[in-house]
Design an enzyme around this catalytic site. Structure first.
Site, PDB file in Angstrom:
ATOM      1  N   HIS A  98      -9.332  -6.091   1.464  1.00 27.32           N
ATOM      2  CA  HIS A  98      -8.821  -4.807   1.951  1.00 27.32           C
ATOM      3  C   HIS A  98      -9.933  -3.777   2.121  1.00 27.32           C
ATOM      4  O   HIS A  98     -10.813  -3.685   1.269  1.00 27.32           O
ATOM      5  CB  HIS A  98      -7.771  -4.260   0.976  1.00 27.32           C
ATOM      6  CG  HIS A  98      -6.647  -5.210   0.715  1.00 27.32           C
ATOM      7  ND1 HIS A  98      -6.663  -6.079  -0.356  1.00 27.32           N
ATOM      8  CD2 HIS A  98      -5.497  -5.437   1.390  1.00 27.32           C
ATOM      9  CE1 HIS A  98      -5.540  -6.799  -0.333  1.00 27.32           C
ATOM     10  NE2 HIS A  98      -4.826  -6.431   0.713  1.00 27.32           N
TER      11      HIS A  98
ATOM     12  N   ASP B 105     -11.990  -4.451  -1.888  1.00 32.95           N
ATOM     13  CA  ASP B 105     -12.001  -5.733  -2.572  1.00 32.95           C
ATOM     14  C   ASP B 105     -12.340  -6.794  -1.529  1.00 32.95           C
ATOM     15  O   ASP B 105     -12.822  -6.461  -0.447  1.00 32.95           O
ATOM     16  CB  ASP B 105     -10.667  -6.003  -3.303  1.00 32.95           C
ATOM     17  CG  ASP B 105      -9.456  -5.994  -2.376  1.00 32.95           C
ATOM     18  OD1 ASP B 105      -9.625  -6.224  -1.157  1.00 32.95           O
ATOM     19  OD2 ASP B 105      -8.327  -5.762  -2.859  1.00 32.95           O
TER      20      ASP B 105
ATOM     21  N   SER C  84       0.254  -5.877   2.320  1.00 30.71           N
ATOM     22  CA  SER C  84      -0.565  -5.126   1.368  1.00 30.71           C
ATOM     23  C   SER C  84      -1.427  -4.053   2.018  1.00 30.71           C
ATOM     24  O   SER C  84      -1.839  -3.099   1.359  1.00 30.71           O
ATOM     25  CB  SER C  84      -1.459  -6.085   0.577  1.00 30.71           C
ATOM     26  OG  SER C  84      -2.319  -6.809   1.438  1.00 30.71           O
TER      27      SER C  84
END
Length: 369
Positions: A347, A344, A53
Site C-alpha cells: 500500500h 508497507d 484495503s
C-alpha cells in the site's frame, strides 16, 4: 390510538426536520472551505466508497477471522493523533484526501466503525474491506467483506438515511453524491496468481473477463439504487508493488511483467465494459478512473515527485511486511516516510496518495460534472 399516531407523526416529522437542518449546516460549513471549487449549481453532499484495503478505513477491525486488518501501530502513525484506524497506510488514503479537497470533511469513516456518528452518514462513509474483490472467492479467501455484502450494508445505509432525513432528501443525497469503487488488486494477486487451482480453472483472459463483468454489474447496481456519479477505478501496476517484486521478481526484484500484463488486460476490459454500460444506460454517470499509469509514472520517475525509494515499503525490511507482519513488535519504521512511494509492501504512503489525487483532479474533475 389515534392520539399516539399523531404524536408519533409529530415526533417523526420533527426528527426529519432536525436532520434536514443539520444536513444544511454541514453542507454550508464544509463546502465553503473546499480547496477544489465546484462548478456553479453543483454539489457533492457525500462521498460513498466501496472496495478493498486501498480505501478501507477500519471495516475489518472487529473481524477476528481475517488477517486483513491493521488497527494497530505503526499503521496510522501520521494520521490525526497518530492513532491506527484500520487504514492501510501511514496516514490518510486517497478517498480521505479527495473528501478533504472537496471540503466535505477531513476523512471518510468506516461504516462499521462503532464510534460512527449519525451525522457522518450525511456526508459519506466507506464500506470497503481489506481483502475484498470482484470475484466472490477473493473475499472468502481473506475473510473480509465481499462486494455483495458491501451492497447489503449500503442498503442498510439508505434505510438509515430515510429515517433521518426522509425519502426525498435521501434521493437527493444518493443522486448527487460521489460514488467511488476500488476493487481488483486482490483478485489478481491473491486469487489468480496466488492459487494454482484458479489458474487451472481459468486462463488469464477468462479470469479478467469475469472480473470486468462483475465490475460492470456492480456499477449497474449502484445506478439502479439512484447513484449518478459513479467512478470505478482501475487496478494499479501490481507487478511493481514491493511484495510482488519479492515473491515473483527474481533476485533483482524487478517488476513482474505477467502481473502487470494481467492488470492491463483487466483494465482494458473494465474500460470497455463501463463505456458499454454508459451507452446502454444513455447516461454518462459512470466514469473509468485510470490509476495504473498514475502510479507507474511515480514508480518510474520518483525524483520528479520527491521520492527516493520505490521498490521497498517503509515498514520493516520493506520486502514483504504488510498487515499483521507490519507491527510494532517485528518491524521498524523508516523515519522519512515521504521518501517512500510505499508504506508497507503493498500500500502507498499518504504522500503518494496526495500526488495521485492531484493527478486525479487534473484529469477527471471536468468529467465528474
Amino acid at each position: 390510538m389515534k392520539g399516539n399516531n399523531i404524536v408519533h407523526h409529530i415526533t417523526s416529522s420533527s426528527s426529519k426536520l432536525f436532520w434536514f437542518v443539520l444536513f444544511l449546516v454541514l453542507f454550508l460549513n464544509t463546502n465553503t472551505n473546499a480547496l477544489v471549487k465546484l462548478p456553479p449549481n453543483k454539489t457533492i453532499p457525500a462521498i460513498i466508497v466501496f472496495g478493498d484495503s486501498i480505501v478501507d478505513a477500519g471495516n475489518n477491525d472487529d473481524i477476528m477471522t481475517t488477517l486483513a486488518r491493521c488497527n494497530y501501530p505503526p499503521y496510522g502513525i501520521d494520521f490525526d493523533g497518530g492513532v491506527p484506524t484500520g487504514r492501510f497506510s501511514n496516514g490518510k488514503v486517497s478517498t480521505d484526501i479527495i473528501a478533504e479537497e472537496y471540503g466535505i470533511k477531513p476523512s471518510i469513516p468506516a461504516y462499521r466503525d462503532p464510534n460512527l456518528k449519525p451525522e457522518d452518514l450525511l456526508t459519506g462513509v466507506t464500506f470497503a474491506s481489506g481483502g475484498g474483490g470482484y470475484v466472490p472467492f477473493t473475499a472468502q479467501l481473506s475473510g473480509g467483506i465481499s462486494y455483495s455484502q458491501q451492497l447489503k450494508l449500503f442498503e442498510e445505509y439508505i434505510e438509515k438515511l430515510k429515517e433521518m432525513v426522509g425519502e426525498e432528501r435521501t434521493k437527493f443525497i444518493i443522486e448527487n453524491s460521489l460514488f467511488m469503487v476500488v476493487f481488483g488488486s486482490n483478485d489478481i494477486t491473491n486469487t489468480y496468481f496466488g492459487l494454482p487451482s484458479v489458474q487451472r480453472k481459468y486462463d488469464v483472459g477468462s479470469f479478467t473477463t469475469l472480473m470486468a463483468d462483475n465490475a460492470r454489474s456492480f456499477a449497474q447496481k449502484l445506478h439502479e439504487y439512484g447513484a449518478r456519479r459513479i467512478q470505478v477505478f482501475s487496478a494499479p501496476p501490481l507487478g511493481c508493488v514491493p511484495s510482488q517484486r519479492t515473491i515473483a521478481g527474481g533476485l533483482t526484484r524487478t517488476c513482474v511483467a505477467r502481473f502487470n500484463d494481467a492488470t492491463k488486460l483487466y483494465n482494458a476490459k473494465l474500460y470497455a465494459n463501463l463505456d458499454s454500460l454508459s451507452r446502454t444506460l444513455r447516461d454518462k454517470a459512470i466514469i473509468y478512473i485510470d490509476i495504473y499509469d498514475s502510479l507507474l509514472d511515480i514508480i518510474l520517475n520518483p525524483q520528479e515527485y520527491g521520492f527516493k525509494v520505490v521498490d521497498k515499503g517503509c515498514c520493516g525490511t520493506g520486502l514483504i511486511e504488510v498487515a499483521v507482519l507490519c507491527n510494532k513488535f517485528t518491524a521498524e519504521v523508516c523515519p522519512k516516510r515521504d521518501d517512500y512511494v510505499f508504506w508497507d509492501s503493498f500500500h502507498p504512503t499518504e504522500k503518494t496518495y496526495r500526488v495521485m489525487v492531484a493527478k486525479y483532479f487534473k484529469r477527471y474533475f471536468n468529467k465528474t460534472f
